[in-house]
Design an enzyme around this catalytic site. Structure first.
Site, mmCIF file in Angstrom:
data_model
loop_
_atom_site.group_PDB
_atom_site.id
_atom_site.type_symbol
_atom_site.label_atom_id
_atom_site.label_comp_id
_atom_site.label_asym_id
_atom_site.label_seq_id
_atom_site.Cartn_x
_atom_site.Cartn_y
_atom_site.Cartn_z
ATOM 1 N N LYS A 382 0.947 -1.481 0.174
ATOM 2 C CA LYS A 382 0.161 -0.084 0.077
ATOM 3 C C LYS A 382 0.831 1.200 -0.120
ATOM 4 C CE LYS A 382 -3.686 -2.468 2.336
ATOM 5 N NZ LYS A 382 -4.475 -2.920 3.589
ATOM 6 N N ASP A 458 -9.146 -4.838 -2.001
ATOM 7 C CA ASP A 458 -8.799 -3.828 -1.166
ATOM 8 C C ASP A 458 -8.619 -2.560 -1.838
ATOM 9 O OD1 ASP A 458 -7.472 -2.186 0.667
ATOM 10 O OD2 ASP A 458 -6.450 -3.633 1.755
#
Length: 573
Positions: A382, A458
């Site tokens: 991320k 996600d």
């Protein structure tokens, strides 16, 4: 439940006035009795002397036995051969341990239970007195105005809302207390409105299965956000057609991607190749010296040790398979990047469990290893990182297509040389001047985010999943266009997380990749990654054509701006 109920003993205690003479006398007697030394049941001595004797006995005997056993180990004497003094020491150790455990252990448990009971009784008393006060006195004027209840609640539910507002009941515990996820969301929503003084009207509450997100997707829900889902396609990829669901609030995105799919279909379709498939996790450990950190680095990277580490790692799951370990040192800190296949799951939890197994295994051979964190950002998750751009993370995919000159002219409204030149100056040169990291594309993140949200991925992993370089060049003597997108770190899964929700599961089912593949574990998630790359290819082709033909502003003014007269809508309301 009768919250005003009290035990007779506690009631009598509260009814006696503390400033009365009888109460003062009783308190003095109790203080006098508690200050006198108590006799022990074990020895005819005061309690503090008995405790001191057994404490001294326990630690002195333990020291004696440890000293004797150390001498035996040095002299190679069997430990089970006991002398009379050692036997007596063991008996004394056991006896003193039993006394101390019985005295302090039982006393601790009883004090803990009595404390819990007294706290509960105190809370009941406070709640009862508060209700009596509220019934007899008018409510105080609030400092800031709170909105009136926006929902019609039964009396019991209204009390629950008041308890959440006052902080008596934590908001996060409503689901476990009520056993009804929808009711918990409804009460929490009302409590938030009263606390903030802001209305949440317009945020849908009903029509959602709150049980499906309990403990896995979202905590403390108060509603859900509606995101429209459009369909782009058919996308002709590797000989199969796919209707690609895209969840977005941006106008023109689905239409543009759909036009790219049309151009690809008319040119015979696209081809996608999977290069790598491996999720990563990189813990950081610290040693007393850089030399020790380097010793572990050589141990982990030694091919002779890989089979042993694989067995330890793979115990975490029947789908986890260790693929490789890459190490980096910063001072006396060691970063180890584990890569493994994860079946049809995205795999972050799976690889983390495997890494933890390996760390526990290494602790015996490297006892001076201090595990600082299970993730040391060398993964890297991320966040934009060069290691993902170079080494890959998740699925590494290349998708390509040859778009004929006629299609470029008729469908995309531009020319092949114009597209090639624009791609070189915009996606390659322009991004290089900007110092882009994995951003050598027009808008790959647009398509990746839309497909991710629609299929329950996600959304935060859009950062590395959108790493993409778009290439264009002329082929067939300059008549046709070869376009490709290379995406080294698409992180997707078809099981776990948001993929289990009803709407996201429906989108996965539309693509034919719902759940785990029974025939070949991991096949569904790999196919989803290729569909994402194919959709990005279509989006890149269409947007670059719109820019080349000067259609970008006109198309956004047509599709991304409302033509309704807002003033009339507001006045009618």
């Amino acid at each position: 439940m009768d919250i005003g109920r009290r035990s007779p003993k506690s009631s009598q205690t509260r009814q006696r006035r503390p400033d009365s003479p009888s109460a003062s006398a009783a308190a003095a007697v109790v203080d006098k009795q508690s200050s006198s030394p108590k006799a022990s049941d074990a020895l005819p001595l005061p309690l503090y002397l008995t405790n001191g004797i057994f404490f001294t006995l326990f630690f002195s005997v333990a020291y004696f036995l440890l000293h004797r056993w150390r001498d035996k180990i040095r002299n190679s004497t069997p430990l089970h051969v006991l002398t009379l003094s050692e036997l007596a020491g063991i008996i004394c150790l056991i006896a003193s341990f039993i006394y101390l455990l019985g005295f302090f252990g039982i006393d601790f448990v009883q004090s803990f239970i009595s404390k819990s009971e007294s706290d509960e009784e105190h809370q009941r008393f406070i709640l009862h007195e508060d209700r009596n006060i509220h019934c007899s006195l008018p409510p105080p004027s609030p400092v800031i105005s709170k909105p009136k209840p926006t929902m019609d609640f039964p009396k019991d539910d209204e009390e629950l809302v008041n308890c959440v507002v006052s902080g008596e009941i934590p908001s996060y515990s409503l689901e476990s207390r009520l056993g009804d996820s929808f009711k918990a969301a409804k009460i929490r929503r009302e409590a938030v409105q009263r606390l903030t003084g802001r209305s949440m009207e317009g945020l849908p509450l009903e029509g959602f299965d709150y049980d499906s997100i309990l403990g896995q997707c979202c905590e403390m829900p108060v509603g859900y956000v509606q995101i429209p889902v459009g369909i782009a396609g058919p996308l002709l990829l590797n000989g199969c057609e796919y209707a690609v669901p895209m969840a977005t609030t941006e106008g023109c995105l689905v239409a543009s991607t759909n036009r790219g799919c049309k151009a690809i279909y008319a040119s015979g379709g696209a081809t996608c190749v999977l290069l790598r498939d491996g999720m990563t996790r990189a813990p950081v450990v610290r040693f007393p010296s850089a030399k020790r950190a380097n010793e572990l680095k050589f141990f982990l990277e030694d091919p002779l040790n890989f089979d042993t580490l694989s067995v330890v790692f793979n115990k975490s799951s029947r789908f986890a398979r260790l693929q490789g370990i890459q190490c980096a040192i910063a001072g006396k800190n060691l970063y180890t990047r584990f890569s493994c296949s994860t079946g049809d799951a995205m795999g972050m939890n799976m690889v983390s469990k495997g890494v933890q197994n390996v760390l526990d295994f290494l602790q015996s051979d490297f006892p001076d290893m201090d595990v600082i964190g299970i993730s040391g950002n060398y993964c890297s998750d991320k966040k934009p990182a060069a290691i993902n751009w170079i080494e890959g993370r998740g699925k590494s995919v290349v998708c390509e297509a040859i778009i004929t000159g006629d299609v470029v002219t008729k469908v995309l409204k531009t020319t092949v040389p114009a597209l090639v030149e624009l791609n070189m100056l915009k996606n390659l040169t322009g991004s290089a001047i900007a110092g882009a990291l994995g951003g050598f594309n027009a808008h790959a993140a647009n398509i990746v985010s839309a497909v991710f949200i629609a299929t329950g991925q996600d959304p935060a992993q859009n950062i590395e999943s959108s790493h993409c370089i778009t290439m264009m060049e002329t082929v067939n003597d300059g008549k046709d266009l070869h376009i490709s997108v290379t995406m080294p770190s698409i992180e997707v899964g078809t099981v776990g997380g948001g993929t289990q929700l009803a709407s996201q599961s429906a989108c996965l089912n539309l693509l034919g990749v719902k759940g785990a593949s029974k025939e070949s574990p991991g096949a569904n998630s790999r196919l989803l990654a290729t569909i994402v790359a194919g959709s990005v290819l279509a989006g890149e082709l269409s947007l670059m054509s719109a820019i080349s033909a000067g259609q970008l502003v006109r198309s956004h003014m047509k599709y991304n701006r409302s033509s309704r007269d807002i003033t009339k809508i507001v006045s009618s309301e």
